[in-house]
Each structure stands twice: as C-alpha cells, then as structure tokens.
Design an enzyme around this catalytic site. Structure first.
Site, PDB file in Angstrom:
ATOM      1  N   ARG A 199       0.726  -1.049   0.001  1.00 39.00           N
ATOM      2  CA  ARG A 199      -0.107   0.459  -0.111  1.00 39.00           C
ATOM      3  C   ARG A 199       1.248   0.981  -0.404  1.00 39.00           C
ATOM      4  O   ARG A 199       2.346   1.579   0.052  1.00 39.00           O
ATOM      5  CB  ARG A 199      -0.943   0.025   1.077  1.00 39.00           C
ATOM      6  CG  ARG A 199      -1.951  -1.275   1.908  1.00 39.00           C
ATOM      7  CD  ARG A 199      -2.726  -1.337   2.812  1.00 39.00           C
ATOM      8  NE  ARG A 199      -3.600  -2.601   3.106  1.00 39.00           N
ATOM      9  CZ  ARG A 199      -3.185  -3.494   3.520  1.00 39.00           C
ATOM     10  NH1 ARG A 199      -1.961  -3.524   3.716  1.00 39.00           N
ATOM     11  NH2 ARG A 199      -4.212  -4.498   3.563  1.00 39.00           N
ATOM     12  N   HIS A 251      -3.213  -9.364   3.208  1.00 37.04           N
ATOM     13  CA  HIS A 251      -4.585  -8.503   3.801  1.00 37.04           C
ATOM     14  C   HIS A 251      -4.936  -9.244   5.136  1.00 37.04           C
ATOM     15  O   HIS A 251      -4.577  -9.583   6.066  1.00 37.04           O
ATOM     16  CB  HIS A 251      -5.625  -9.731   3.078  1.00 37.04           C
ATOM     17  CG  HIS A 251      -5.863  -9.073   1.358  1.00 37.04           C
ATOM     18  ND1 HIS A 251      -5.897 -10.025   0.489  1.00 37.04           N
ATOM     19  CD2 HIS A 251      -5.261  -8.371   1.104  1.00 37.04           C
ATOM     20  CE1 HIS A 251      -6.020  -9.691  -0.618  1.00 37.04           C
ATOM     21  NE2 HIS A 251      -5.389  -8.679  -0.761  1.00 37.04           N
ATOM     22  N   HIS A 253      -3.319   2.345  -5.169  1.00 32.43           N
ATOM     23  CA  HIS A 253      -3.735   1.172  -5.537  1.00 32.43           C
ATOM     24  C   HIS A 253      -3.896   0.342  -6.434  1.00 32.43           C
ATOM     25  O   HIS A 253      -4.242  -1.561  -6.665  1.00 32.43           O
ATOM     26  CB  HIS A 253      -5.514   1.201  -4.974  1.00 32.43           C
ATOM     27  CG  HIS A 253      -5.840   0.305  -4.798  1.00 32.43           C
ATOM     28  ND1 HIS A 253      -6.383  -0.824  -3.413  1.00 32.43           N
ATOM     29  CD2 HIS A 253      -7.539   0.093  -5.105  1.00 32.43           C
ATOM     30  CE1 HIS A 253      -7.321  -2.227  -3.677  1.00 32.43           C
ATOM     31  NE2 HIS A 253      -7.675  -1.653  -4.566  1.00 32.43           N
TER      32      HIS A 253
END
Length: 295
Positions: free
Chosen positions: A143, A261, A235
């Site tokens: 990210r 995740h 993203h």
C-alpha cells in the site's frame, strides 16, 4: 468520550494514524450535526432517529453512498466502544443497515501497459526516486502508506527482502527481484535524508519522509502516460500486482500473504522456510522477476 475512543483505536486496536484520522473526521461530522439539531455535544445520547436523519442529510448533500457507509461504520464502532465500557446499554446504530450500492469496478493495468512503462518511459527516466516508487508498488503490491512508512532497517538488499509493517502493526516479509534490489541500491547512492527522517528508507528531494499525496501524484503521472483508464492510483498498481501474479499461476493463499490482507492472523513473522517458498512463488509468477531459483 471521543478522545477515549480515539485512544482505544490507537493503543489497543493499534490502528494506523490515517485510519484514526478518518474515524475522527467521521465522528466530528456527526457531532456537528448533533449540535446543530439537538443543541448538544453529547453524542452518546443519540438515538436511531437522529442517526437516520444524519444519513438523510448526507444523502441530500450528495455525499456518496460509499462515504455514508464509512461514516455509519465509524459510528457503529464508536457506539460498540461505549457499550463495551458501559456508557450505554443499546447502540443507536443497531438495526440500521448500510446503503446498498454497486462499487465501481477497479480495472488493473494490463501486463502490456506495464511493459510499455518499463520499455519506453523508464528507459528515459532519470528520477530514481520516482522509478523506485513505481517499481516497488508494482513488484510488491504494498500500500502507499506502507511505502511511505517503510523503515530503512527493514530493507534487506543482501537477502532481497522487504519487511513491511501493515495495518494493525502486522508484519510480513516480501521477496523482491535482483533487478529491483539493484534499483534500490542505486537509489541509496543519492538518498540524503534529514537527520530526523533517517529511519525511513524513502525520502523526498528535501530529505523528508514521503507523503501519500506525493506518491499518488507520481503514480498518476506515469500511469497517465501509458493508459487512458480512469483509475490511475497506487491502489491500481496493487490490484495490478495481484492480478498479474495470479494470472501467472501463483497460489491465492501466497498472494494474500504478500498483500497482507486482514484475513490473515495478526502480527505474523515469516520463518526462513516461508520466505524461500515466497521467493519461489515470486520468481515463477511475477512478470518482472528473473526466471531463476534465487533472487
């Protein structure tokens, strides 16, 4: 009470500063609405009717359903916290459903577009920092906040590994290619951080920690050169990474580990065996990686 909730998010839930800021903004928006309609600042006394009226006002002000749902989620978390500490007996958000909407489909960059970026744009690009930003995001899927916060001590170029501190302080180790490692070594030769920012791997030309806004601008600039897709954000590079390695045969469980995740166990540090397995997956699956057994 709001300050107690924010402290709870920071010290117990260990949420990122960015996430805490979002919660604070959502709750302050509701506090302003509550003060305007109820002439009170004590939002712990709110009831379902007031929550519904807040949603109606947001809709009338053309706030997107996605944003309304995020604010409603923040309110749910706040009132669950009040329930937990015994301040209230019933949450006013109970039985209030999120608004239904069809999320906009995220279309990743194609492998051909990313190859064009590598073969044409990067061949003429002399800004090592910007090239590193693009390549790290695409080759690792991290990210933008994780890239900005990447610590110098967590970059092991001799082992071709990056340790990433993700959401909730969860740690994961990501293998990188020899080519990306060499690129980062080149960047280190020009890196000149100010003293207070030496712990961060990436710094801007003024020697300060990168901002998420700067990273977004860089990514949008280069993706605009190769694609007319509407979404050209960090993203999308993360989405492109996942799509491309899965298309090339990577196991989804391994990709989830690399992406960090939220469904994974919190604070997981990989063993050497895990890292070797991830390296093998990376070399076999990522289009930029060298097709060999070692990184």
């Amino acid at each position: 009470m709001l300050d107690k909730f924010l402290d709870y998010l920071q010290f117990e839930k260990r949420y990122s500063p960015h996430t805490i800021t979002s919660y604070k903004k959502d709750l302050e928006d509701f506090s302003h609405f509550y003060l305007k309609t109820e002439s009170s600042e004590d939002i712990s006394k709110a009831d379902k009717k007031i929550i519904r009226n807040f949603i109606v006002e947001l809709s009338e002000n053309n706030i997107s359903k996605r944003s309304i749902n995020r604010k409603l989620s923040s309110l749910r978390s706040f009132y669950l916290f009040l329930l937990k500490i015994g301040e209230i007996k019933v949450s006013p958000t109970e039985s209030i459903s999120s608004l239904k909407f069809y999320p906009e489909k995220q279309i990743p960059m194609s492998k051909e577009e990313m190859q064009t970026l590598n073969d044409t744009v990067f061949e003429q690009l002399h800004d090592l920092l910007e090239k590193c930003i693009m390549e790290v995001l695409y080759q690792t899927g991290i990210r933008k906040a994780e890239l900005c916060g990447m610590m110098f001590e967590n970059v092991n170029l001799s082992m071709n590994e990056l340790k990433i501190i993700g959401k909730g302080n969860k740690q994961r180790v990501i293998p990188i290619s020899v080519e990306l490692s060499d690129l980062l070594k080149s960047y280190l030769k020009i890196r000149q951080p100010q003293t207070e920012y030496r712990s961060y791997f990436f710094v801007n030309k003024k020697g300060k920690k990168l901002t998420e806004k700067f990273v977004y601008v860089v990514v949008n600039k280069y993706l605009s050169l190769i694609s007319t897709k509407e979404k050209r954000s960090p993203h999308i590079l993360r989405h492109s990474f996942a799509t491309h390695v899965l298309d090339n045969g990577a196991e989804i469980s391994k990709v989830k580990k690399i992406l960090g995740h939220s469904s994974l166990a919190s604070t997981q540090v990989y063993t050497n065996a895990n890292i070797e397995q991830l390296k093998k997956v990376f070399n076999q699956a990522h289009p930029r990686a060298s097709k060999n057994d070692e990184l």
